[in-house]
Design an enzyme around this catalytic site. Sequence first.
Site, PDB file in Angstrom:
ATOM      1  N   ASP A  99       0.860  -1.180   0.000  1.00 39.65           N
ATOM      2  CA  ASP A  99       0.000   0.000   0.000  1.00 39.65           C
ATOM      3  C   ASP A  99       0.897   1.231   0.000  1.00 39.65           C
ATOM      4  O   ASP A  99       1.544   1.524   1.002  1.00 39.65           O
ATOM      5  CB  ASP A  99      -0.921   0.012   1.224  1.00 39.65           C
ATOM      6  CG  ASP A  99      -2.034   1.046   1.102  1.00 39.65           C
ATOM      7  OD1 ASP A  99      -1.739   2.162   0.616  1.00 39.65           O
ATOM      8  OD2 ASP A  99      -3.179   0.756   1.491  1.00 39.65           O
ATOM      9  N   CYS A 132     -12.364  -8.182  -4.943  1.00 42.97           N
ATOM     10  CA  CYS A 132     -13.661  -7.691  -4.464  1.00 42.97           C
ATOM     11  C   CYS A 132     -13.634  -6.169  -4.337  1.00 42.97           C
ATOM     12  O   CYS A 132     -14.448  -5.588  -3.618  1.00 42.97           O
ATOM     13  CB  CYS A 132     -14.003  -8.310  -3.103  1.00 42.97           C
ATOM     14  SG  CYS A 132     -14.466 -10.040  -3.170  1.00 42.97           S
ATOM     15  N   ALA A 133     -12.693  -5.517  -5.023  1.00 45.98           N
ATOM     16  CA  ALA A 133     -12.527  -4.069  -4.886  1.00 45.98           C
ATOM     17  C   ALA A 133     -13.158  -3.345  -6.066  1.00 45.98           C
ATOM     18  O   ALA A 133     -14.315  -2.927  -5.998  1.00 45.98           O
ATOM     19  CB  ALA A 133     -11.046  -3.734  -4.744  1.00 45.98           C
ATOM     20  N   ARG A 134     -12.424  -3.201  -7.168  1.00 48.81           N
ATOM     21  CA  ARG A 134     -12.909  -2.520  -8.362  1.00 48.81           C
ATOM     22  C   ARG A 134     -12.425  -3.248  -9.602  1.00 48.81           C
ATOM     23  O   ARG A 134     -11.272  -3.687  -9.668  1.00 48.81           O
ATOM     24  CB  ARG A 134     -12.425  -1.062  -8.400  1.00 48.81           C
ATOM     25  CG  ARG A 134     -13.127  -0.171  -7.382  1.00 48.81           C
ATOM     26  CD  ARG A 134     -14.572   0.059  -7.765  1.00 48.81           C
ATOM     27  NE  ARG A 134     -15.282   0.842  -6.762  1.00 48.81           N
ATOM     28  CZ  ARG A 134     -16.562   1.182  -6.863  1.00 48.81           C
ATOM     29  NH1 ARG A 134     -17.264   0.808  -7.907  1.00 48.81           N
ATOM     30  NH2 ARG A 134     -17.151   1.887  -5.918  1.00 48.81           N
ATOM     31  N   ASP A 183     -15.710 -10.492  -7.659  1.00 43.78           N
ATOM     32  CA  ASP A 183     -17.038  -9.921  -7.378  1.00 43.78           C
ATOM     33  C   ASP A 183     -17.264  -8.626  -8.153  1.00 43.78           C
ATOM     34  O   ASP A 183     -18.374  -8.100  -8.141  1.00 43.78           O
ATOM     35  CB  ASP A 183     -17.178  -9.655  -5.871  1.00 43.78           C
ATOM     36  CG  ASP A 183     -18.574  -9.205  -5.484  1.00 43.78           C
ATOM     37  OD1 ASP A 183     -19.539  -9.954  -5.755  1.00 43.78           O
ATOM     38  OD2 ASP A 183     -18.718  -8.106  -4.918  1.00 43.78           O
ATOM     39  N   GLU A 198     -20.447  -4.149 -15.912  1.00 43.06           N
ATOM     40  CA  GLU A 198     -21.458  -4.815 -15.090  1.00 43.06           C
ATOM     41  C   GLU A 198     -22.855  -4.446 -15.561  1.00 43.06           C
ATOM     42  O   GLU A 198     -23.131  -3.258 -15.765  1.00 43.06           O
ATOM     43  CB  GLU A 198     -21.266  -4.430 -13.612  1.00 43.06           C
ATOM     44  CG  GLU A 198     -19.921  -4.861 -13.050  1.00 43.06           C
ATOM     45  CD  GLU A 198     -19.730  -4.509 -11.579  1.00 43.06           C
ATOM     46  OE1 GLU A 198     -20.681  -3.961 -10.973  1.00 43.06           O
ATOM     47  OE2 GLU A 198     -18.654  -4.777 -11.021  1.00 43.06           O
ATOM     48  N   HIS A 237     -21.211  -8.692  -7.839  1.00 39.59           N
ATOM     49  CA  HIS A 237     -20.939  -7.444  -7.112  1.00 39.59           C
ATOM     50  C   HIS A 237     -21.839  -7.318  -5.874  1.00 39.59           C
ATOM     51  O   HIS A 237     -22.539  -6.324  -5.687  1.00 39.59           O
ATOM     52  CB  HIS A 237     -21.132  -6.227  -8.031  1.00 39.59           C
ATOM     53  CG  HIS A 237     -20.385  -5.009  -7.533  1.00 39.59           C
ATOM     54  ND1 HIS A 237     -19.977  -4.004  -8.363  1.00 39.59           N
ATOM     55  CD2 HIS A 237     -19.970  -4.643  -6.277  1.00 39.59           C
ATOM     56  CE1 HIS A 237     -19.354  -3.063  -7.666  1.00 39.59           C
ATOM     57  NE2 HIS A 237     -19.338  -3.434  -6.396  1.00 39.59           N
TER      58      HIS A 237
END
Length: 352
Positions: free
Chosen positions: A197, A256-258, A282, A287, A306
């Site tokens: 990060d 599962c973020a973007r 996800d 989408e 999502h």
Amino acid sequence: MTTRVLAAGDLFVRNELLIDALRAEAPGDLAFSEVTLPWPVEPFGRVAEVDEASGTEEQLIEALRGAEVCVTQMAPLTRRILEASPDLRLFGISRGGPVNANLEAATEHGVAVCFAPGRNAGATAEHTLGLILAAVRRIPQTHVDLMAGQWRGDYYRYDDVGIEIHGSTAGLVGCGAVGRRVARALAALGARVLVHDPYLDDLGDLSGIAELVPLDELLARAQIVSLHARATPQTTGMIGAAQIAAMPPGSIIVNCARGSLLDYEAVCDAAESGHLFAAAFDVFPEEPIPAGSRLLTTPNIIVTPHLAGASKQTAANAARILAADVGRHLRGEALLHCANPEVLEAARPARP
């Protein structure tokens, strides 16, 4: 004095949740009007210049007449809506980021925009862990086979079995509210946890649980890679074919973020070649997933629509976090989660 509030809820963060939270948190006399947006039965999309919104400009312009405060999850805040809503002073978005608001136009019109970071952190972390387990242990595939009458004992062959989380190395790209929870969960299951990060100088309360490393080192060492970064110009496409190729053979990747963080075509190529043991997602670049997408036919790819953040607690948290900032606004206090704090310097004094 009475403050007029528009609750523009939907079928997840419902109006009654927003209104009950506001009555508990906000002082004074509140007069509510309501509109219900069709998300998630109808997918969100682009409305004028903003993304991921539900409803129309015309609907919001009519509903906002005379309102000083609007609380919503998916309603658009566009320049046209702002120009038609001179009484509006606070637009609260019960999401982790104000993606459905034109912040530049809001600032120009003196409208503060607040949001609800961390509202779905628990739900998304649990869903991430579920996808990791589903991927490494082939849970969806074996379930489908068994329901079709196939007892796939052949999956017990050494070349076909997955890894355990215990003793494996897991790498988290991004370590915000969701990533920190995933780090603790994986460490509790016995994984060695790496974190990349660029916004962190140290891991704080994760010290001793995880190790902060550069991205290339994380990719080279981690058998499980999970993405938790926000969508920014800098993170768009950050994991592509070269980064996937740098991962150990037989590893897995979870997002599962973007959808914009990852090259999904490269994932399909790596899954088909066997370089990736599995992948689980996800979120997607488009989408709903379009018919004919390779994501729907490539073996060992798990997809969910999502809904990682979909829990009753998420909806309640969203309403509560937003209501707390509405209360601060009405008391003339600084907002805790304001996306355009510069507007507060010129904001109207709070009503007594």
